[in-house]
Structures are given as structure tokens and as C-alpha cells.
Write a protein that holds these residues in place. Structure first.
Motif, PDB file in Angstrom:
ATOM      1  N   LEU A 127      41.930   9.766  14.690  1.00  0.00           N
ATOM      2  CA  LEU A 127      41.080   9.381  15.809  1.00  0.00           C
ATOM      3  C   LEU A 127      39.631   9.563  15.398  1.00  0.00           C
ATOM      4  O   LEU A 127      39.226  10.638  14.942  1.00  0.00           O
ATOM      5  N   LEU A 128      38.859   8.513  15.554  1.00  0.00           N
ATOM      6  CA  LEU A 128      37.435   8.511  15.219  1.00  0.00           C
ATOM      7  C   LEU A 128      36.626   8.656  16.498  1.00  0.00           C
ATOM      8  O   LEU A 128      36.898   7.983  17.493  1.00  0.00           O
ATOM      9  N   THR A 129      35.625   9.548  16.475  1.00  0.00           N
ATOM     10  CA  THR A 129      34.758   9.722  17.645  1.00  0.00           C
ATOM     11  C   THR A 129      33.294   9.722  17.227  1.00  0.00           C
ATOM     12  O   THR A 129      32.954  10.004  16.081  1.00  0.00           O
ATOM     13  N   VAL A 135      26.979  12.420  14.994  1.00  0.00           N
ATOM     14  CA  VAL A 135      27.972  12.768  13.981  1.00  0.00           C
ATOM     15  C   VAL A 135      29.256  11.992  14.256  1.00  0.00           C
ATOM     16  O   VAL A 135      29.746  11.973  15.394  1.00  0.00           O
ATOM     17  N   LEU A 136      29.789  11.355  13.223  1.00  0.00           N
ATOM     18  CA  LEU A 136      31.106  10.734  13.312  1.00  0.00           C
ATOM     19  C   LEU A 136      32.137  11.786  12.943  1.00  0.00           C
ATOM     20  O   LEU A 136      31.989  12.503  11.944  1.00  0.00           O
ATOM     21  N   ARG A 137      33.189  11.888  13.747  1.00  0.00           N
ATOM     22  CA  ARG A 137      34.253  12.849  13.457  1.00  0.00           C
ATOM     23  C   ARG A 137      35.586  12.118  13.323  1.00  0.00           C
ATOM     24  O   ARG A 137      35.900  11.235  14.121  1.00  0.00           O
ATOM     25  N   ILE A 138      36.368  12.526  12.328  1.00  0.00           N
ATOM     26  CA  ILE A 138      37.686  11.952  12.097  1.00  0.00           C
ATOM     27  C   ILE A 138      38.711  13.069  12.261  1.00  0.00           C
ATOM     28  O   ILE A 138      38.762  14.016  11.470  1.00  0.00           O
ATOM     29  N   PHE A 139      39.520  12.964  13.325  1.00  0.00           N
ATOM     30  CA  PHE A 139      40.531  13.970  13.625  1.00  0.00           C
ATOM     31  C   PHE A 139      41.884  13.513  13.093  1.00  0.00           C
ATOM     32  O   PHE A 139      42.290  12.369  13.314  1.00  0.00           O
ATOM     33  N   ASP A 145      44.943  20.608  15.601  1.00  0.00           N
ATOM     34  CA  ASP A 145      44.182  21.853  15.671  1.00  0.00           C
ATOM     35  C   ASP A 145      43.289  22.074  14.451  1.00  0.00           C
ATOM     36  O   ASP A 145      42.465  22.991  14.441  1.00  0.00           O
ATOM     37  N   ALA A 146      43.455  21.254  13.434  1.00  0.00           N
ATOM     38  CA  ALA A 146      42.641  21.395  12.225  1.00  0.00           C
ATOM     39  C   ALA A 146      41.229  20.889  12.480  1.00  0.00           C
ATOM     40  O   ALA A 146      41.021  19.969  13.279  1.00  0.00           O
ATOM     41  N   PRO A 147      40.224  21.465  11.812  1.00  0.00           N
ATOM     42  CA  PRO A 147      38.851  20.973  11.970  1.00  0.00           C
ATOM     43  C   PRO A 147      38.751  19.514  11.535  1.00  0.00           C
ATOM     44  O   PRO A 147      39.412  19.102  10.574  1.00  0.00           O
ATOM     45  N   PRO A 148      37.947  18.719  12.227  1.00  0.00           N
ATOM     46  CA  PRO A 148      37.827  17.308  11.852  1.00  0.00           C
ATOM     47  C   PRO A 148      36.956  17.133  10.622  1.00  0.00           C
ATOM     48  O   PRO A 148      36.164  18.020  10.261  1.00  0.00           O
ATOM     49  N   ARG A 149      37.105  16.002  10.002  1.00  0.00           N
ATOM     50  CA  ARG A 149      36.155  15.629   8.958  1.00  0.00           C
ATOM     51  C   ARG A 149      34.915  15.086   9.649  1.00  0.00           C
ATOM     52  O   ARG A 149      35.013  14.276  10.580  1.00  0.00           O
ATOM     53  N   GLU A 150      33.750  15.530   9.204  1.00  0.00           N
ATOM     54  CA  GLU A 150      32.498  15.108   9.830  1.00  0.00           C
ATOM     55  C   GLU A 150      31.685  14.241   8.882  1.00  0.00           C
ATOM     56  O   GLU A 150      31.525  14.574   7.706  1.00  0.00           O
ATOM     57  N   VAL A 151      31.209  13.115   9.412  1.00  0.00           N
ATOM     58  CA  VAL A 151      30.361  12.193   8.660  1.00  0.00           C
ATOM     59  C   VAL A 151      29.002  12.185   9.351  1.00  0.00           C
ATOM     60  O   VAL A 151      28.878  11.725  10.493  1.00  0.00           O
ATOM     61  N   GLU A 152      28.015  12.717   8.666  1.00  0.00           N
ATOM     62  CA  GLU A 152      26.699  12.872   9.274  1.00  0.00           C
ATOM     63  C   GLU A 152      25.752  11.769   8.814  1.00  0.00           C
ATOM     64  O   GLU A 152      26.163  10.777   8.216  1.00  0.00           O
ATOM     65  N   SER A 157      21.903   8.402  18.201  1.00  0.00           N
ATOM     66  CA  SER A 157      23.069   8.653  19.046  1.00  0.00           C
ATOM     67  C   SER A 157      24.039   7.486  18.917  1.00  0.00           C
ATOM     68  O   SER A 157      23.642   6.324  19.009  1.00  0.00           O
ATOM     69  N   ILE A 158      25.311   7.773  18.715  1.00  0.00           N
ATOM     70  CA  ILE A 158      26.307   6.745  18.409  1.00  0.00           C
ATOM     71  C   ILE A 158      26.822   6.104  19.698  1.00  0.00           C
ATOM     72  O   ILE A 158      27.212   6.793  20.634  1.00  0.00           O
TER      73      ILE A 158
END
Length: 353
Positions: A127-129, A135-139, A145-152, A157-158
């Protein structure tokens, strides 16, 4: 590149066909998303400032259920490829994952600010948010429950996010900055920027993966999704907040915005081929159904309207009503446990024993 000025004569426009008015939300509709066609039909999910995303039969518009749990406006919503799970992004600083069959909340992903956009990967594993945090986050949905990958390094603002290239690339646009950025998922780096003068309020990847459709201010653009070149650019009669390309033939597109009308245009020429009026407030989102036989619009007036594109052939004049995908309310109710449409048409939620 093909760039043309598109005019709109409301007096000369043709009415495209009948439409359905869908009530239920109490505040403005800000986002709509159609699922692909599944063995159970196709579905439409809507997000609203009333904090409750709603799921509907995409063909008939019949209400199936409401996802309850957010404590702020819901800005974005999505369904996975099989329409088994839903996702939503909210002003309550969370993105939520839902079971689309029962309505149960499966997980709540905490953020540090408003979540404006969310999207499932094509393989349904991620899931991309994106949102106000820039910050783009990939869950990983297999490990929620694991930390997401973050793309800065987003410049602002997205506003919108989407996956393309078999989940190898993600795109994002910003609320206050022009352009659409294409990110390499593997490296987390921007590989290309689609330049626009105004902020992109709508970005849609076509069903066949060929085009990216964007709406920015008074312009609707179509980009080559593989080589990123500008294919067509049409000036609109007003600010358009959303645009969508017909998925089956790709020969027409719709746009909606501040004038409250739903406009339909010829993709190849930019000529307006129809206008439909019905909303009583600006149109925030328009989307074609997966087969292109109808399209939906969501407005500031709190209603969703499903419009008929037109008969698919002479033998099926009522294709919008009956359709090729036969899904009736009773069948959907049996398959979608926990959700129920009352006999009087009122919204009800059936709790599992």
C-alpha cells in the motif's frame, strides 16, 4: 504533441444519457475508485469529508456498506485488484486497511500528518500513501506491523499517488507544485518529471498502461506512460479538478471541475461531444467504470452520480442497466458478509454473530 483549445457551448451540448443519483454521504465527495471486473462484478468506493468511505455495486450504484472508524475527512480510497480489501487515507493522520467483504478494519497505519492519497500495488502486496508530510510510504501488507519504506524528497505536500510498470514505478503530484514525479521503486529516486504549469489535481494510469491522464488547472494532458512524452494537451473551458480516459477504446475522455458540469471530449480531436449537468456544486472527481459503459462523478454537493456513456451496441440498448456483468443486490449481499441493504433502501450494517 497535440495541443488544442477546447471550447464549450452549453447551449449546443448534447445530453449523454440517463444517470443515477447516489445519496448516503453527508459531506462533499472528494475521491472515487472503481475496482477491476471481478467474478462478483465490479465495485465503486467513495471517500468524503464525512469520514466514512462507502462501497457500492459499480454497475447499479446500490449501496453495499460503510467503513466506519476514521475520525476525520477521508481524502482518498482504493480497492485492491480483487476488490477483497479497501484502503483509505484521512485527515485523522491514518491510512486504514479494510476487509471489503466484512467491513472490518484490518489495520491502521499511523502517519504524522494528513494522508491525502493511497493506492494498492497491482500485485496487492503493498500500500502506497502520501500526504502533507511530503513523504511517500510503502507498507508491506504481508507484514503490516513492520515499519514502512519511506521515499523522501517530494518537493511539496503530496496530492495523488499511483503505481505503474508492474509496480516498478510510482507517480506522485503535489498540492502546491506543478508536475508529476515518476519514482523508481527500487532506488527511491525521481527518474522523470512530467512538467505542468499548475498543480496536478488528478493523475490516472490508463487501464492498458499506455497513458497517464492529468488534470492541472484549465488543462487536461495525456502522457506516454512508458517514454513520458506529452501525447496530447487540451485547454478546458474552466478549471478541471479531475479527468478520466475511457478504458476500452480510449477514444474519449471526461473531465469535471468548477462549473459543475461533466464534459465529454473526443480523445483524438479534443472536440466536446457532450455535457451533462446535475450536480449542484463543483465536481471533485470523475472516473470511468472498468468497461467504459458508464462513469461516476463526485461533487461538493455530497452526491455521486453514475452516467451512461451510451449503448455498447444496437442489441444492448439497456446495457447500462442490465450490463454484461450480472450482479444483483441479493447476490452481492450474500457474498459481502456484514453489509446489508435494507428493503426500504436505508443504510444498514449487519454485524456478524
Amino acid at each position: 504533441m497535440d495541443s488544442k483549445k477546447v471550447g464549450c457551448s452549453k447551449l449546443g451540448s448534447s445530453k449523454l444519457g440517463s444517470h443515477l443519483v447516489l445519496h448516503g454521504h453527508s459531506r462533499p465527495i472528494v475521491n472515487l475508485f472503481y475496482s477491476p471486473v471481478t467474478p462478483d462484478g465490479f465495485f465503486l468506493i467513495s471517500s468524503s469529508k464525512d469520514s466514512t468511505p462507502m462501497l457500492r455495486n459499480g454497475e447499479t450504484g446500490d449501496w453495499i456498506g460503510t467503513f466506519e472508524g476514521h475520525k476525520g475527512a477521508v481524502w482518498s480510497c482504493s480497492l485492491d485488484t480483487n476488490a477483497l480489501r479497501a484502503a483509505s487515507g484521512s485527515a485523522d493522520f491514518t491510512a486504514k486497511l479494510w476487509d471489503a467483504l466484512t467491513g472490518d478494519e484490518l489495520h491502521s497505519f499511523e502517519h504524522k500528518h494528513i494522508v491525502r492519497a493511497c493506492a494498492f500495488s497491482e500485485d496487492t502486496h503493498f500500500l502506497l500513501t502520501g500526504g502533507v508530510e511530503k513523504v511517500l510510504r510503502i507498507f508491506d501488507l504481508n507484514r503490516p506491523d513492520a515499519p514502512p519504506r519511506e521515499v523522501e524528497n517530494s518537493p511539496g505536500s503530496i496530492r495523488t499517488v499511483a503505481w505503474l510498470h508492474s509496480d516498478q514505478t510510482i507517480l506522485s503530484s503535489c498540492t502546491d507544485n506543478g508536475g508529476v514525479r515518476l519514482w523508481d521503486v527500487r532506488t527511491g529516486k525521481i527518474v522523470h518529471t512530467l512538467e505542468t504549469k499548475s498543480p496536478v489535481t488528478s493523475a490516472e494510469v490508463s487501464q492498458d498502461g499506455r497513458y497517464i491522464t492529468t488534470a492541472d488547472g484549465t488543462t487536461v494532458k495525456f502522457w506516454d506512460a512508458n517514454h513520458y512524452g506529452l501525447v496530447k494537451s487540451y485547454n478546458m473551458p474552466c478549471n478541471m479538478e479531475s479527468a478520466s480516459l475511457e478504458p476500452k477504446f480510449g477514444n474519449k475522455f471526461i473531465a469535471g471541475g468548477e462549473d459543475m458540469w461533466i464534459h465529454m471530449f473526443d480523445f483524438n480531436t479534443g472536440e466536446e461531444i457532450g455535457c451533462n449537468k446535475g450536480h449542484h456544486g463543483p465536481v471533485h472527481c470523475v472516473r470511468f467504470s472498468p468497461g467504459g459503459e458508464s462513469y461516476a462523478s463526485g461533487s461538493e454537493d455530497g452526491t455521486i452520480r453514475i452516467w451512461q456513456t451510451g449503448p455498447q451496441n444496437l442489441e444492448e440498448p439497456d446495457s447500462f442497466v442490465s450490463g454484461k456483468v450480472k450482479v444483483v443486490v441479493d447476490e452481492v449481499t450474500r457474498k459481502v458478509e456484514g453489509f446489508h441493504v435494507g428493503k426500504d433502501g436505508k443504510l444498514e450494517t449487519r454485524r456478524r454473530p
